[in-house]
Scaffold this motif. Sequence first.
Motif, short mmCIF file in Angstrom:
data_model
loop_
_atom_site.label_atom_id
_atom_site.label_comp_id
_atom_site.label_asym_id
_atom_site.label_seq_id
_atom_site.Cartn_x
_atom_site.Cartn_y
_atom_site.Cartn_z
N MET A 128 0.83 -1.21 0.00
CA MET A 128 0.00 0.00 0.00
C MET A 128 0.87 1.26 0.00
N LYS B 41 0.97 4.12 -3.03
CA LYS B 41 0.72 5.55 -2.76
C LYS B 41 1.89 6.41 -3.23
N GLN C 286 -8.69 -2.91 2.22
CA GLN C 286 -7.96 -1.70 1.86
C GLN C 286 -8.74 -0.82 0.87
N ASP D 275 -11.01 1.56 0.98
CA ASP D 275 -11.12 3.01 1.19
C ASP D 275 -9.83 3.73 0.82
N GLN D 276 -8.69 3.16 1.23
CA GLN D 276 -7.42 3.79 0.89
C GLN D 276 -7.17 3.72 -0.61
N GLU E 10 -8.98 6.41 -2.56
CA GLU E 10 -8.28 7.70 -2.52
C GLU E 10 -7.19 7.76 -3.60
#
Length: 1050
Positions: free
Chosen positions: A115, A119, A147, A149-150, A153
Amino acid sequence: MSAAPAYSEDKGGSAGPGEPEYGHDPASGGIFSSDYKRHDDLKEMLDTNKDSLKLEAMKRIVAMIARGKNASDLFPAVVKNVACKNIEDPNQLIRASALRVLSSIRVPIIVPIMMLAIKEAASDMSPYVRKTAAHAIPKLYSLDSDQKDQLIEVIEKLLADKTTLVAGSVVMAFEEVCPERIDLIHKNYRKLCNLLIDVEEWGQVVIISMLTRYARTQFLSPTQNESLLEENAEKAFYGSEEDEAKGAGSEETAAAAPARKPYIMDPDHRLLLRNTKPLLQSRSAAVVMAVAQLYFHLAPKAEVGVIAKALVRLLRSHSEVQYVVLQNVATMSIKRRGMFEPYLKSFYIRSTDPTQIKILKLEVLTNLANETNIPTVLREFQTYIRSMDKDFVAATIQAIGRCATNIGRVRDTCLNGLVQLLSNRDELVVAESVVVIKKLLQMQPAQHGEIIKHLAKLTDNIQVPMARASILWLIGEYCEHVPRIAPDVLRKMAKSFTAEEDIVKLQVINLAAKLYLTNSKQTKLLTQYVLSLAKYDQNYDIRDRARFTRQLIVPSEQGGALSRHAKKLFLAPKPAPVLESSFKDRDHFQLGSLSHLLNAKATGYQELPDWPEEAPDPSVRNVEVPEWTKCSNREKRKEKEKPFYSDSEGESGPTESADSDPESESESDSKSSSESGSGESSSESDNEDQDEDEEKGRGSESEQSEEDGKRKTKKKKVPEGKGEASSSDEDSDSSSSTSESEMTSESEEEQLEPASWRRKTPPSSKRAPATKEISLLDLEDFTPPSVQPVSPPAIVSTSLAADLEGLTLTDSTLVPSLLSPVSCVGRQELLHRVAGEGLVVDYTFSRQPFSGDPHMVSVHIHFSNSSDTPIKGLHVGTPKLPAGISIQEFPEIESLAPGESATAVMGINFCDSTQAANFQLCTQTRQFYVSIQPPVGELMAPVFMSENEFKKEQGKLMGMNEITEKLMLPDTCRSDHIVVQKVTATANLGRVPCGTSDEYRFAGRTLTSGSLVLLTLDARPAGAAQLTVNSEKMVIGTMLVKDVIQALTQ
């Protein structure tokens, strides 16, 4: 000797040097050793900042793995050291490869590391790394869905990316992770539409599929609105008197209803259709198929036809591509038959086609069959029956049955042809024919008793169970029509009952029961014998059927309540079967999807949403002004802004009209596209200063050209004496686009030209506008000086034209305007004064090129007001046209005073067919449904060629493209003048010079497709004359022969 213990410790063991190395293998009890503590040490070494310690730890871990020890708990630490360092590498390829490897490791324990890497990569300077990050998102989501929701984004951040390299990948991630989050697309919709043309092919397919679902949730249905219009029109017609009596409240309701009537396509909807249309020329079959399904699901009916040619082009690809395309074409052709009718030949079957391709093409041919082309289709089917492929032959026979069911005119012809197949040597052909004949006979059993007798004789020869069962069912169902043959058939079947297949045995029981009820004297014993045999059959279905039938038809002492109604149960009239396509209900799956191909919902398939009843708020797609506009020279940029945006509009206008078909053009569409142009340009914030300077330069040039165009328009207006209304309309039209090149201004003048027909013409001065129109056409078409002095065709006498046509001195001196027929089809009534409440409307085919579009037929609409009140707001309402047909409306006539007349010109693209164009003539208060159907001769324009060119082109159009008929010319039709006059009055063809005195040649091209139409009349002095038409369009050729023969023999 101290090295030995050290070596032993490195290996993770505590034994002496004399013991073998495999003593601490996991299989020998080493699990109780101190491995876990050493693993903690290794983790600390891997977490330090010293490369030497990390390297030493990695060596120990490799040694442990080589000895078969379990080191899985060290995996996250190793990955962090190996992948993370590469993720920070200065080379973008290495960074992307590291992320790809990291995301491919399917171990949940490294999810946090993955993750963080995604990002970080999503903010990378390299678009290639950001693309890889988008690819990694679905992998991480499948590994750990918590994961989500992340990841959303990250997706939202990547959706705002302006590079084409990232667009397709992030949309794919969006579809995998959160397809329900439509709100993420709103701000990026216009950007995705504009980037679509430059995205790679894989990304184009993904984006188009997503935008199809998005459009179905955000825009109104263009087709549903058309049906609403018809319902509102009927209610307004029947409720007009009540509305007048109700007062103010009803007036408000009546005012609200018309406000909902005109359908204005959302600018963003039009933007999507316009930007995807060029992709129909893509080299990728997947992209073309994606655009085709988008148009089928989203476009108005009049615009869907543009995808037909692209799909037909894909039929030249590999058989796998053909299979997928034909599956979709078969579904489309059920609802939009007219779209593929011009390409009927493309679906003819080749001997080299695989069986599955043959059957799909057969399906499409059957769907496209209508009363016009059915002779051609049946001739093709007749050839296919001789094929060696038995599955294909069986499908062909079923297709003939479907044609007979759908087209009543050829039902008897098909039935007779199928009966002839009963004498075929191939048993499978005979069996399939019997099954289809059985279904056709159910429609008219009383008229075909002889066929039933013929089928009864086949029971001795046919061994296919389904065919035998079908014959027995027919004889039993219509036993009253064959009273002598039916008992004998039952006798024969009783002999062979035990050897028959189960399906045949069931029908023998049914036959016995029906004959027992209608002719018990002859068949009572036979029936009992058959039921006794069935009672002891091995199959329990047959045993149960025998017991049930015996109790039903033979009354018993205990109770015969059912036996009283046995005749009604067995001999009840049964509805004829409906032979339907297997693709009829497949359109509920999205075209081009795996679910559509399998006709079953596949895993991961997302349903195509229904259209909303009310359009959602379109402002959600508006994007705020980009930050770069808030700099120090903001005022200077504001000055640049207007020419920049208007220039983009001005450039998109002609381009769109150039590569879009006529049916997609209308005034409302052009306005909406200009609005979308401003909207989409506001969403593009990645323009550089250099681009802006170039656009500013273009804007200043276009402003100058716009002023020149206005001066030309004003100079043109003055001598013609147009009214204030028309001049204001022209000003608004010319000012709608603030930047135009000289070619754009000239094309706009051509668009404005039909407004000249809006002037009111008193009956005494009807020729003046016609003369002016011809002069305008001559000017705008830039005809050569040698042709300009020729007087207009309306002034030349028919006899003079005929005399000139007879001359065969040279080809170059023949003036086209003189060779084309002067006399057009006379006026035809469009709206009677009674139905039109005082408004009389006639129309004529002018046979002059339509200035708006050369593919359109120019139709003159003549209005006359015979009422006592002025008629206001005459215009064309929303047309409901067959696929492929389009119209270009005439400008609105604001007012028509009592006793006055007006003439307008409208263009209609009939798509080389004689189907009627249905549309509405609207006034401020009423709507009238009218229809214009062209004769086949008005669908073409004359072509002028030499005798040698004619013979050369005729040689290319032989065989199936040639239609020849003989006719007897009356004595009144033997002169050159009469023959030429009648032929040219029937069809808009040009005379071709011919050296033979008794032979006449004419040539033309169809307006839409440009196909050649060559007509030859051999008028021999003695005997029958011969008429020959050569054309690729076989349907047009057949109809033209019929019309010309009718004109010549009358």
